[in-house]
Design a protein around this motif. Structure first.
Motif, PDB file in Angstrom:
ATOM      1  N   PRO A  73     -13.604  74.057  86.014  1.00 32.00           N
ATOM      2  CA  PRO A  73     -12.159  73.908  85.744  1.00 32.00           C
ATOM      3  C   PRO A  73     -11.933  72.861  84.649  1.00 32.00           C
ATOM      4  N   PHE A  74     -12.231  73.261  83.415  1.00 35.59           N
ATOM      5  CA  PHE A  74     -12.231  72.303  82.309  1.00 35.59           C
ATOM      6  C   PHE A  74     -10.895  71.571  82.154  1.00 35.59           C
ATOM      7  N   GLU A  75      -9.783  72.322  82.220  1.00 31.23           N
ATOM      8  CA  GLU A  75      -8.484  71.684  82.000  1.00 31.23           C
ATOM      9  C   GLU A  75      -8.156  70.694  83.104  1.00 31.23           C
ATOM     10  N   ALA A  76      -8.487  71.045  84.340  1.00 32.32           N
ATOM     11  CA  ALA A  76      -8.213  70.146  85.463  1.00 32.32           C
ATOM     12  C   ALA A  76      -9.044  68.871  85.346  1.00 32.32           C
ATOM     13  N   ILE A  77     -10.292  69.020  84.926  1.00 35.10           N
ATOM     14  CA  ILE A  77     -11.150  67.848  84.738  1.00 35.10           C
ATOM     15  C   ILE A  77     -10.609  66.993  83.595  1.00 35.10           C
ATOM     16  N   SER A  78     -10.183  67.636  82.513  1.00 34.60           N
ATOM     17  CA  SER A  78      -9.614  66.909  81.379  1.00 34.60           C
ATOM     18  C   SER A  78      -8.358  66.148  81.790  1.00 34.60           C
ATOM     19  N   ASP A  79      -7.499  66.793  82.583  1.00 31.57           N
ATOM     20  CA  ASP A  79      -6.275  66.126  83.051  1.00 31.57           C
ATOM     21  C   ASP A  79      -6.612  64.916  83.919  1.00 31.57           C
ATOM     22  N   ALA A  80      -7.643  65.064  84.758  1.00 31.71           N
ATOM     23  CA  ALA A  80      -8.032  63.964  85.639  1.00 31.71           C
ATOM     24  C   ALA A  80      -8.524  62.758  84.839  1.00 31.71           C
ATOM     25  N   LEU A  81      -9.119  63.039  83.688  1.00 34.10           N
ATOM     26  CA  LEU A  81      -9.676  61.968  82.870  1.00 34.10           C
ATOM     27  C   LEU A  81      -8.666  61.353  81.901  1.00 34.10           C
ATOM     28  N   PHE A  82      -7.799  62.197  81.329  1.00 29.71           N
ATOM     29  CA  PHE A  82      -6.941  61.726  80.244  1.00 29.71           C
ATOM     30  C   PHE A  82      -5.472  61.564  80.620  1.00 29.71           C
ATOM     31  N   LYS A  83      -5.066  62.135  81.753  1.00 29.53           N
ATOM     32  CA  LYS A  83      -3.658  62.044  82.137  1.00 29.53           C
ATOM     33  C   LYS A  83      -3.473  61.236  83.415  1.00 29.53           C
ATOM     34  N   ARG A  84      -4.511  60.528  83.786  1.00 35.38           N
ATOM     35  CA  ARG A  84      -4.461  59.712  84.997  1.00 35.38           C
ATOM     36  C   ARG A  84      -4.786  58.284  84.624  1.00 35.38           C
ATOM     37  N   LYS A  85      -4.067  57.365  85.226  1.00 37.46           N
ATOM     38  CA  LYS A  85      -4.318  55.959  84.928  1.00 37.46           C
ATOM     39  C   LYS A  85      -5.659  55.528  85.502  1.00 37.46           C
ATOM     40  N   ALA A  86      -6.317  54.621  84.791  1.00 36.67           N
ATOM     41  CA  ALA A  86      -7.559  54.057  85.300  1.00 36.67           C
ATOM     42  C   ALA A  86      -7.257  53.181  86.508  1.00 36.67           C
ATOM     43  N   PRO A  87      -8.199  53.092  87.464  1.00 40.05           N
ATOM     44  CA  PRO A  87      -7.972  52.204  88.605  1.00 40.05           C
ATOM     45  C   PRO A  87      -7.880  50.764  88.138  1.00 40.05           C
ATOM     46  N   PRO A  88      -6.889  50.012  88.643  1.00 36.64           N
ATOM     47  CA  PRO A  88      -6.726  48.628  88.176  1.00 36.64           C
ATOM     48  C   PRO A  88      -7.881  47.753  88.632  1.00 36.64           C
ATOM     49  N   PRO A  89      -8.279  46.804  87.802  1.00 34.15           N
ATOM     50  CA  PRO A  89      -9.345  45.889  88.231  1.00 34.15           C
ATOM     51  C   PRO A  89      -8.826  44.959  89.310  1.00 34.15           C
TER      52      PRO A  89
END
Length: 275
Positions: free
Chosen positions: A162-178
């Motif tokens: 699911p390339f688009e779903a994986i891409s969305d998870a990586l690029f449209k989701r905020k990184a976990p805060p430190p």
């Protein structure tokens, strides 16, 4: 930039899927994609997975390589078994520290299917059956309820990624805060600093003395390390000391719990810096 962690039994199709992801993101995002994996370390897997210390060293080397390659511009794919829950948590802490998104791609196969794929490989590429069975038995399956295993994409043998779903998870989701535990903290342990200073100094002296009788291209063994220093050229003590200071400064801010790994980490750092 984002980290994609591959996960699955031995011979479950992880490398094929990693290459598919690499091709997709290089074409769709115009970003550099780095695949970090066991093959890049040039290790004999049956020997590694039969020895717990060797396996720990490999995991540490892979994690260090991921940390070196994770940047604001590139995508990193970690193509390895990643079968230990605690190790996946360590990777999660790493991406929290670097403040970059990640996801897990789980290649789900039966042990029978993976075993069949294993025996269909060339003999030199196969896992010994006892090693294969032990890895399957020790495998800790990812669980999307764990934050370090999420977002989780479970891929069956005949599935299309699911390339688009994986891409969305990586690029449209905020990184976990430190948080406080993952931000760089200077280590105050006197014992650790003593070991760091002593081990790196011993390595330096071994290299310096070895150069008296060695020639470029020699592999130099050093105290406390299973890996060897690759002498591609003559190195003077001033340069060695500068590299040692840089390594110590970095390691103080990114301490390892296992001081037994310091020598190997320093050797890896030297080999990367001197090439």
């Amino acid at each position: 930039m984002p980290l994609i962690v591959m996960c699955g039994y031995p011979c479950s199709g992880k490398t094929i899927r990693a290459e598919e992801l690499k091709g997709y993101f290089e074409e769709s995002s115009q970003r550099k994609v780095h695949i970090v994996g066991d093959k890049g370390l040039d290790v004999e897997k049956n020997s590694v997975y039969a020895d717990s210390q060797k396996e720990k060293n490999v995991r540490a080397s892979l994690k260090a390589e991921v940390e070196r390659k994770v940047t604001k511009d590139d995508i990193v794919i970690l193509d390895s078994l990643n079968y230990i829950k605690g190790y996946r948590y360590e990777l999660f802490c790493l991406i929290k520290h670097t403040q970059t998104p990640h996801c897990l791609v789980y290649c789900l196969t039966s042990d029978e299917q993976s075993s069949l794929w294993n025996t269909s490989r060339e003999a030199a590429e196969q896992y010994n059956q006892d090693i294969f069975d032990a890895l399957v038995q020790r495998f800790e399956a990812p669980d999307s309820r764990n934050r370090w295993d999420s977002p989780l994409f479970t891929i069956l043998k005949d599935d299309t990624l699911p390339f688009e779903a994986i891409s969305d998870a990586l690029f449209k989701r905020k990184a976990p805060p430190p948080n406080q535990s993952t931000q760089s903290q200077p280590l105050s342990s006197v014992n650790f600093l003593y070991e760091l200073d002593k081990i790196t100094q011993d390595v330096l002296m071994a290299i310096f003395n070895a150069q008296k009788t060695s020639v470029p291209g020699d592999l130099v063994p050093v105290p406390g390390a299973t890996e060897k220093v690759e002498l591609t050229r003559s190195i003077n003590m001033a340069e060695l000391r500068k590299l040692r200071r840089q390594f110590i400064s970095y390691t103080k801010m990114h301490p390892t719990e296992n001081t037994g790994q310091i020598a190997n980490m320093f050797v890896q750092y030297l080999n990367k810096s001197l090439h």
